[in-house]
Design a protein around this motif. Structure first.
Motif, PDB file in Angstrom:
ATOM      1  N   VAL A   1       6.874  31.552  11.073  1.00 24.80           N
ATOM      2  CA  VAL A   1       7.295  31.295  12.456  1.00 24.80           C
ATOM      3  C   VAL A   1       8.786  30.941  12.483  1.00 24.80           C
ATOM      4  O   VAL A   1       9.541  31.438  13.324  1.00 24.80           O
ATOM      5  N   ARG A   2       9.212  30.124  11.521  1.00 26.40           N
ATOM      6  CA  ARG A   2      10.635  29.747  11.445  1.00 26.40           C
ATOM      7  C   ARG A   2      11.529  30.969  11.255  1.00 26.40           C
ATOM      8  O   ARG A   2      12.598  31.069  11.856  1.00 26.40           O
ATOM      9  N   ALA A   3      11.091  31.888  10.404  1.00 30.28           N
ATOM     10  CA  ALA A   3      11.897  33.082  10.125  1.00 30.28           C
ATOM     11  C   ALA A   3      12.048  33.944  11.382  1.00 30.28           C
ATOM     12  O   ALA A   3      13.139  34.442  11.678  1.00 30.28           O
ATOM     13  N   VAL A   4      10.945  34.099  12.130  1.00 31.93           N
ATOM     14  CA  VAL A   4      11.024  34.901  13.360  1.00 31.93           C
ATOM     15  C   VAL A   4      11.868  34.159  14.394  1.00 31.93           C
ATOM     16  O   VAL A   4      12.718  34.746  15.081  1.00 31.93           O
ATOM     17  N   ARG A   5      11.653  32.847  14.475  1.00 30.03           N
ATOM     18  CA  ARG A   5      12.426  32.019  15.423  1.00 30.03           C
ATOM     19  C   ARG A   5      13.934  32.184  15.170  1.00 30.03           C
ATOM     20  O   ARG A   5      14.717  32.322  16.104  1.00 30.03           O
ATOM     21  N   ALA A   6      14.317  32.186  13.893  1.00 29.41           N
ATOM     22  CA  ALA A   6      15.742  32.282  13.553  1.00 29.41           C
ATOM     23  C   ALA A   6      16.328  33.605  14.046  1.00 29.41           C
ATOM     24  O   ALA A   6      17.473  33.652  14.513  1.00 29.41           O
ATOM     25  N   VAL A   7      15.538  34.684  13.971  1.00 33.27           N
ATOM     26  CA  VAL A   7      16.032  35.987  14.453  1.00 33.27           C
ATOM     27  C   VAL A   7      16.198  35.947  15.969  1.00 33.27           C
ATOM     28  O   VAL A   7      17.194  36.449  16.510  1.00 33.27           O
ATOM     29  N   VAL A   8      15.223  35.326  16.651  1.00 30.36           N
ATOM     30  CA  VAL A   8      15.316  35.213  18.124  1.00 30.36           C
ATOM     31  C   VAL A   8      16.571  34.419  18.488  1.00 30.36           C
ATOM     32  O   VAL A   8      17.343  34.818  19.370  1.00 30.36           O
ATOM     33  N   ASP A   9      16.776  33.284  17.811  1.00 30.71           N
ATOM     34  CA  ASP A   9      17.921  32.416  18.135  1.00 30.71           C
ATOM     35  C   ASP A   9      19.250  33.119  17.878  1.00 30.71           C
ATOM     36  O   ASP A   9      20.183  33.017  18.664  1.00 30.71           O
ATOM     37  N   LYS A  10      19.311  33.860  16.774  1.00 26.18           N
ATOM     38  CA  LYS A  10      20.546  34.573  16.435  1.00 26.18           C
ATOM     39  C   LYS A  10      20.844  35.645  17.479  1.00 26.18           C
ATOM     40  O   LYS A  10      21.978  35.839  17.892  1.00 26.18           O
ATOM     41  N   ARG A  11      19.761  36.301  17.941  1.00 27.64           N
ATOM     42  CA  ARG A  11      19.899  37.345  18.955  1.00 27.64           C
ATOM     43  C   ARG A  11      20.413  36.752  20.259  1.00 27.64           C
ATOM     44  O   ARG A  11      21.227  37.346  20.950  1.00 27.64           O
TER      45      ARG A  11
ATOM     46  N   LYS B   1       9.790  43.680  22.156  1.00 22.15           N
ATOM     47  CA  LYS B   1       9.136  43.684  23.474  1.00 22.15           C
ATOM     48  C   LYS B   1       9.233  42.372  24.234  1.00 22.15           C
ATOM     49  O   LYS B   1       9.173  42.376  25.461  1.00 22.15           O
ATOM     50  N   TYR B   2       9.266  41.241  23.537  1.00 17.70           N
ATOM     51  CA  TYR B   2       9.088  39.961  24.226  1.00 17.70           C
ATOM     52  C   TYR B   2      10.239  38.999  23.950  1.00 17.70           C
ATOM     53  O   TYR B   2      10.852  39.051  22.885  1.00 17.70           O
ATOM     54  N   PRO B   3      10.485  38.088  24.902  1.00 20.26           N
ATOM     55  CA  PRO B   3      11.558  37.105  24.683  1.00 20.26           C
ATOM     56  C   PRO B   3      11.220  36.077  23.598  1.00 20.26           C
ATOM     57  O   PRO B   3      12.116  35.514  22.988  1.00 20.26           O
ATOM     58  N   LEU B   4       9.913  35.830  23.337  1.00 23.32           N
ATOM     59  CA  LEU B   4       9.476  34.853  22.336  1.00 23.32           C
ATOM     60  C   LEU B   4      10.183  33.515  22.531  1.00 23.32           C
ATOM     61  O   LEU B   4      10.795  32.967  21.601  1.00 23.32           O
ATOM     62  N   ALA B   5      10.072  33.006  23.749  1.00 24.85           N
ATOM     63  CA  ALA B   5      10.809  31.793  24.125  1.00 24.85           C
ATOM     64  C   ALA B   5      10.316  30.560  23.367  1.00 24.85           C
ATOM     65  O   ALA B   5      11.086  29.654  23.074  1.00 24.85           O
ATOM     66  N   THR B   6       9.030  30.519  23.047  1.00 25.33           N
ATOM     67  CA  THR B   6       8.489  29.334  22.364  1.00 25.33           C
ATOM     68  C   THR B   6       7.844  29.742  21.040  1.00 25.33           C
ATOM     69  O   THR B   6       7.483  30.913  20.844  1.00 25.33           O
ATOM     70  N   ASP B   7       7.682  28.758  20.154  1.00 25.29           N
ATOM     71  CA  ASP B   7       7.000  29.034  18.887  1.00 25.29           C
ATOM     72  C   ASP B   7       5.559  29.456  19.131  1.00 25.29           C
ATOM     73  O   ASP B   7       4.984  30.231  18.360  1.00 25.29           O
ATOM     74  N   ASP B   8       4.961  28.930  20.218  1.00 18.58           N
ATOM     75  CA  ASP B   8       3.585  29.325  20.515  1.00 18.58           C
ATOM     76  C   ASP B   8       3.509  30.827  20.843  1.00 18.58           C
ATOM     77  O   ASP B   8       2.529  31.479  20.490  1.00 18.58           O
ATOM     78  N   ASP B   9       4.537  31.360  21.511  1.00 17.75           N
ATOM     79  CA  ASP B   9       4.576  32.810  21.765  1.00 17.75           C
ATOM     80  C   ASP B   9       4.572  33.580  20.445  1.00 17.75           C
ATOM     81  O   ASP B   9       3.913  34.615  20.312  1.00 17.75           O
ATOM     82  N   ILE B  10       5.341  33.082  19.476  1.00 15.19           N
ATOM     83  CA  ILE B  10       5.407  33.753  18.165  1.00 15.19           C
ATOM     84  C   ILE B  10       4.052  33.656  17.465  1.00 15.19           C
ATOM     85  O   ILE B  10       3.533  34.646  16.947  1.00 15.19           O
ATOM     86  N   ARG B  11       3.451  32.458  17.483  1.00 14.86           N
ATOM     87  CA  ARG B  11       2.149  32.273  16.824  1.00 14.86           C
ATOM     88  C   ARG B  11       1.081  33.151  17.459  1.00 14.86           C
ATOM     89  O   ARG B  11       0.254  33.757  16.774  1.00 14.86           O
ATOM     90  N   ARG B  12       1.087  33.206  18.811  1.00 15.12           N
ATOM     91  CA  ARG B  12       0.117  34.046  19.518  1.00 15.12           C
ATOM     92  C   ARG B  12       0.303  35.510  19.106  1.00 15.12           C
ATOM     93  O   ARG B  12      -0.652  36.227  18.863  1.00 15.12           O
ATOM     94  N   GLY B  13       1.558  35.935  19.036  1.00 15.73           N
ATOM     95  CA  GLY B  13       1.845  37.327  18.688  1.00 15.73           C
ATOM     96  C   GLY B  13       1.427  37.675  17.274  1.00 15.73           C
ATOM     97  O   GLY B  13       1.030  38.797  16.989  1.00 15.73           O
ATOM     98  N   LEU B  14       1.524  36.698  16.358  1.00 12.25           N
ATOM     99  CA  LEU B  14       1.202  36.943  14.946  1.00 12.25           C
ATOM    100  C   LEU B  14      -0.250  36.605  14.611  1.00 12.25           C
ATOM    101  O   LEU B  14      -0.638  36.645  13.446  1.00 12.25           O
TER     102      LEU B  14
END
Lengths: 160, 285
Positions: free
Chosen positions: A146-156, A119-132
Motif C-alpha cells: 500500500v505504501r509503494a502505491v501511495r508513494a506513486v500517487v503522491d509523486k503524481r 483509472k482512479y484518484p486513489l485518494a485514501t489508503d482504503d481505496d488502494i486496499r479495496r482495489g488490491l
C-alpha cells in the motif's frame, strides 16, 4: 479431443498469430506458448490474483480467461512495465518501499496497481486496499505494498 | 488445474447461439465473462462438450435508462454498471449491491447475465433482482419469453432457463426519486461471497411512514428470498428503534439456513437479522 484454432493476439505491443487449443488458459498461453514467465500461476481458479494481466487496459485474471478469448485483443504483462535496470516508477516504488519478499504475488500486484493508477484518484489508503483486495500476498502483510502505491500517487500529485 | 477439453464457438448472432445450444442438447454451456464458469471447469464441476462464447454479441452490452425503469443487457460487466453515469441515480440499490461483487479484476470481466444464469444463492444480483421485482428476458428456439425474477431462481445454481435459452437482458422497474434503500452485506474477507446480505427499499408516505416495503435476503436459503413477514412488520409504521428491532427479529425468524463449511445455520439466521437491521437504518438515514 478438440482441434486447434488460429488467433491473433497482441502482447506488450507485439502481435502473435498463433494456433491454440480452445481449453488453453490465457496464463498458460503467455507462459508456455510465448515464454513470458513473469505472469505467475498461483491458484488457477481465480482467487489469488498472481496471474493478473491487462486485457485491453483492464486488469483481469489470466487463469479465468481462455487464450482464444484474447483473439484480436491487446494484453499487457509485467514484462511490458520495465526491465532490470530500467524499472518503471511503480516497480521502483515497490523496490524502495520493500513491497515484496518472495515476489510470487508481485507481477499480479503490479498489474492490478497499474490498472488502478490509470483509472482512479486513489485518494485514501482504503481505496488502494479495496482495489488490491483481489491479490493475495502471504509475506508482506500488505502494508508496504500500500505504501509503494501511495508513494506513486503522491509523486503524481506533486508533479502533474 | 487445467481445463477439460471442449469444442468452442463464437457466434455472431443470438440466433446462431441458440441454434448451437439446441443442437447440443444440454451438453453446451454459454461463456459470458467466465468468472464463475472457468473455476467450475477447472474443478470439473462442469464439463460441457461445447462452449458458446457470447463475446461477439455487442447487442447484449446495452444499458438503457428510461421512465419505465432500467434495462441492462446480459453481457454488461459489473465495471460498466459502476462506471455508468445515469445508473447511480436511476437505480442506486443496484449500484450499491454491485460494489460488493467480488474484486476489481473480476468486476472487469464478470457479467450481469452470467451472474443471473449461475444463480449462486449468495450472489448480490439475483438478490437485487428478486427484491426489485425484476423481469429477465430470455430467448430460445421457441422465441422470447419474460420470466419474473421470483420464478427464475429455483435453487443453488438452478434456474428456469431451458437448455436452449439465453438471457438477453434484465429489466428493473422505475426507481422513484424519494425511495429509500439500504444494502448491507457481511463476508469474512472483502470480495468473498456473502455469508448473508440484505437488500431493502421502501417508499415513504406523506407522514414519513414506510409504504411498499421490499425486503430481500441473500445467502440464507437455496435462492434469494423476499421476506414478506418483515415487510408486514414495517409497512405503515415509522422506522423507529422499536420497529427496526421487530424487523430484525422477524427476519431471523423467517429463515432456516442449513449448516455449511462457511457458517452454521444458526449463525446465518442471526446474521440476516443484523443485516436487515443495518440496511433499514441506512435506508432511514
Amino acid at each position: 479431443m478438440s482441434g486447434t484454432r488460429d488467433i491473433t493476439v497482441t502482447v506488450n505491443g507485439a502481435t502473435y498469430p498463433v494456433s491454440v487449443e480452445p481449453r488453453l488458459l490465457l496464463v498458460d498461453f503467455l507462459r508456455h506458448t510465448l515464454g513470458l514467465t513473469g505472469t505467475h500461476v498461483g491458484c488457477e481458479h481465480g482467487v489469488c490474483g498472481a496471474c493478473t494481466v491487462l486485457v485491453d487496459g483492464d486488469s483481469a485474471r489470466a487463469c479465468l480467461m481462455l487464450a482464444i478469448q484474447a483473439d484480436g485483443r491487446s494484453i499487457d504483462t509485467v514484462e511490458g512495465l520495465g526491465r532490470i535496470g530500467q524499472m518503471n516508477a511503480l516497480q521502483e516504488s515497490f523496490h524502495t518501499h520493500h513491497a515484496l519478499q518472495c515476489g510470487f504475488c508481485t507481477p499480479g500486484m503490479l498489474m492490478t496497481a497499474t490498472d488502478l493508477l490509470q483509472k482512479y484518484p486513489l485518494a485514501t489508503d482504503d481505496d488502494i486496499r479495496r482495489g488490491l483486495s483481489g491479490n493475495l500476498c502471504r509475506c508482506t502483510g500488505y502494508e508496504h505494498i500500500v505504501r509503494a502505491v501511495r508513494a506513486v500517487v503522491d509523486k503524481r500529485k506533486a508533479a502533474p | 488445474m487445467k481445463l477439460p477439453p471442449f469444442e468452442y464457438a463464437c457466434p455472431a448472432t443470438i440466433a446462431e447461439a441458440v441454434a448451437l445450444l439446441a443442437a447440443h442438447n444440454g451438453e453446451a454451456k454459454l461463456l459470458a465473462g467466465g468468472q464463475s464458469l472457468l473455476p467450475m471447469l477447472a474443478f470439473r464441476v462442469a464439463a460441457p462438450s461445447l462452449l458458446v462464447d457470447l463475446g461477439k454479441l455487442s447487442e447484449l452490452r446495452q444499458i438503457r435508462v428510461a421512465d419505465e425503469g432500467v434495462t441492462i443487457g446480459a453481457m454488461v460487466r459489473w465495471r460498466d454498471v459502476l462506471a455508468h453515469a445515469q445508473l447511480h441515480a436511476a437505480h442506486p440499490l443496484l449500484v450499491a449491491a454491485v460494489q460488493h461483487v467480488a474484486h476489481h479484476q473480476i468486476r472487469n470481466r464478470g457479467t450481469i447475465g452470467g451472474s443471473l444464469a449461475h444463480a449462486d444463492p449468495a450472489a448480490e444480483l439475483p438478490g437485487v433482482a428478486v427484491t426489485c421485482d425484476a423481469d429477465i428476458t430470455v430467448v430460445g428456439r421457441a422465441g422470447e419469453r419474460v420470466i419474473a425474477a421470483r420464478d427464475f431462481f429455483r435453487g443453488p445454481l438452478m434456474t428456469a432457463l431451458k437448455a436452449d435459452e439465453i438471457i438477453t437482458e434484465v429489466h428493473l422497474p422505475a426507481w422513484p426519486a424519494r425511495r429509500r434503500f439500504g444494502f448491507c452485506e457481511f463476508a469474512r474477507r472483502r470480495g468473498d461471497f456473502a455469508l448473508a446480505a440484505a437488500a431493502v427499499f421502501y417508499d415513504p408516505d406523506g407522514a414519513g411512514h414506510v409504504h411498499n416495503a421490499h425486503i430481500g435476503a441473500i445467502g440464507v436459503a437455496d435462492a434469494p428470498l423476499r421476506l414478506a413477514q418483515v415487510e408486514l412488520v414495517i409497512n405503515g409504521r415509522a422506522l423507529d428503534d422499536a420497529t427496526i428491532a421487530r424487523a430484525e427479529a422477524a427476519a431471523s425468524a423467517a429463515v432456516d439456513p442449513a449448516d455449511d463449511i462457511h457458517a452454521s445455520g444458526a449463525y446465518r439466521k442471526h446474521l440476516i437479522g443484523v443485516m436487515v437491521e443495518r440496511a433499514l437504518r441506512s435506508a432511514a438515514g
